[in-house]
Enzyme design. Sequence first.
Site, PDB file in Angstrom:
ATOM      1  N   ARG A  43      15.200   9.899  51.505  1.00 14.18           N
ATOM      2  CA  ARG A  43      16.137   9.318  50.549  1.00 14.18           C
ATOM      3  C   ARG A  43      15.450   8.284  49.668  1.00 14.18           C
ATOM      4  O   ARG A  43      15.776   8.157  48.485  1.00 14.18           O
ATOM      5  CB  ARG A  43      17.327   8.707  51.281  1.00 14.18           C
ATOM      6  CG  ARG A  43      18.390   8.173  50.329  1.00 14.18           C
ATOM      7  CD  ARG A  43      19.646   7.726  51.045  1.00 14.18           C
ATOM      8  NE  ARG A  43      20.410   8.873  51.493  1.00 14.18           N
ATOM      9  CZ  ARG A  43      20.676   9.145  52.759  1.00 14.18           C
ATOM     10  NH1 ARG A  43      20.224   8.350  53.711  1.00 14.18           N
ATOM     11  NH2 ARG A  43      21.374  10.196  53.098  1.00 14.18           N
ATOM     12  N   ALA A  44      14.512   7.531  50.220  1.00 14.93           N
ATOM     13  CA  ALA A  44      13.827   6.508  49.429  1.00 14.93           C
ATOM     14  C   ALA A  44      13.087   7.130  48.251  1.00 14.93           C
ATOM     15  O   ALA A  44      13.101   6.590  47.135  1.00 14.93           O
ATOM     16  CB  ALA A  44      12.858   5.724  50.309  1.00 14.93           C
TER      17      ALA A  44
END
Length: 710
Positions: A275-276
């Site tokens: 997700r980062a």
Amino acid sequence: MTTPYPFTAVVGQDDLRLALLLNAVSPRVGGVLVRGEKGTAKSTAVRALSALIPAVETVAGCRFSCDPLSPDPACPDGPHGAVGAVARPARMVELPIGASEDRLVGALDIERALSEGVKAFEPGLLADAHRGILYVDEVNLLHDHLVDVLLDAAAMGASYVEREGVSVRHAARFLLVGTMNPEEGELRPQLLDRFGLTVEVSASREPDQRVEVVRRRLAYDDDPASFAARWAGEEDALRARITAARALLPQVRLGDGALRQIAATCAAFEVDGMRADIVMARTATALAAWAGRTDVLAEDVRQAALLALPHRRRRNPFDAPGLDEEKLDRTLEEFADDDPGPEPDPDPDPDSDPDPDPDSDPDPDPDSDPDPDQDPDPDGGPDGGGPGGGQPRGGPADPGGPDGGPDGGGAPPEGGVPGQREPDAAGGGEQRPVAAAEPFRTKTLSVPGMGEGAAGRRSRSRAEHGRTTGSRRPRGPLGKLHLAATVQAAAPHQRARGRSGPGLVVRRDDLRQAAREGRESNLVLFVVDASGSMAARRRMGAVKGAVLSLLLDAYQRRDKVGLITFRGGGAELVLPPTSSVDAAAARLEKLPTGGRTPLAAGLLKAHDVLRVERMRDPARRPLLLVVTDGRATGGPDPLALASRAARLHAAEGTASVVVDCESGPVRLGLAGALAADLRGTAVTLDELRADAITGLVKSVRTAGTDRKAA
């Protein structure tokens, strides 16, 4: 209607304003978490943002804000045919931390659903926030069951309401913005990761800037409308820039070089999951659009990392969020080329050494003399910390007690009574704080019986959420319906009520609510012995590691914690009961040791603290954790005084656990005697580990059962 404070009138807080504006440009960035002390314009800036977001086109008459260009086919108000579109301002919906689940997701009229088969659904806050902003002030204090709902909605972009076979689904895509004060407790990691960006805010220390903050706030409070009018031009310009950046966003190119920098940065900082990377890519693209560019530059990637990564690299709640900017710059420079293939460096860094000398050591003095402030024999010195006292460990005056003597030193017991020796009768100095040992996963300690406290994960409780154990008549609005019990209550009256069709004739008196058993949070009050009897550095490090482990467990179980220490002349409430577990860890790290062992004072201080907390929050049950070796010194008959103080807790039914820190081949068993006076249980440091013995929880509960029987 109250005139909101203008966004452009907020003084300073550049990172906060930038993060909010990037989400206004690209809502897919994923929202903002604003962390900071009270009084730093967190809520003011967030509430001012909604006035800058462009208006939203919705299907006329749709309560769920469907987009007329692509209406939701499963919309409860649908299907939408050729209907008109209306424009309305973007909404900012506030979620109170005390809201019910029905208020968040919406309410279904169970009575009409059973009797008429009609899906009578009243939309909740998630429906109101669709295509807008959902703002949660003090998001770290949000109840777990609401956090679970938010996580589901954020992951799926939809909200589901299901009650006994009747279900409703509607779209729920929103910009999630939360503000929090870290002093009041941390956020669950699952929800923390759902925020795209995070910023830390604090009050300016520049006098001129502080003066300007006060001047503008006073002017706004005197005449909000006139103040807002003064800033209308700046607001319009900023609104126009957001609109232009939104239009430019689809044209922004995220090249392979920028993507490699993003991937390398996330890998270098060891963030979990992917997700980062995605958030960084979207943030860098929004930054380029905000700057009016169609290409993402390295400076965009750097700024995106500073906003998207700090909250994702924390490994436990005691790690301070942040990013090593030097490491970030090195990583970006290393992967700066668009070409992924390696290229020779014509001018290598003279400071880099790809093949370091095996005889060289980065530590300039690895084998030099030890720290002059540290005792070369940490367990053998005088345990009061004063110079020149006691015998060396194993010396002729060593009677064979733990840590070199019955109280960690070499002096004989005071008056010949075990456990009452004064370790530093000559005055005893204070030792500098000892670092905590590595924390570990602990056994579950729970309060016996059934409570009704705030939702958590420690002890059994009667709750609105959990496994169904029976049914009861609803008190107030109907919560979770117990269908079988409701049908059973209504069935005998169908003929008398004149039932003629297939529907069941249900009256209010027939409704039964599910009785559920869940988990509650508790007040975990630590009473830690920091006296000379605990001052052997190796032992105190292990004790601090154990307390740190218990604090980590309290964080995961959503408990409130308090910290009392006793040493020298009395006891001190180092940390009043709070939800900020990391604050307790910080106080523990700085805890000095040395002096007498006023065990009774520590127990009496705990009794006073619990008495006050029972008046403040009577539903929250306490768990007393006494971390000590059981010794007591100072004053006449200190052990008897400690025993009487312990029996005060036992008389009030306080669940207690004594963590026995005594070590060495000879054990006096004083911690076990203290646990008996408390009517609790005693565990050693080794037994506290989750992978040690089995049945620790059983023993705690058994002790509680015995206490009730007594």
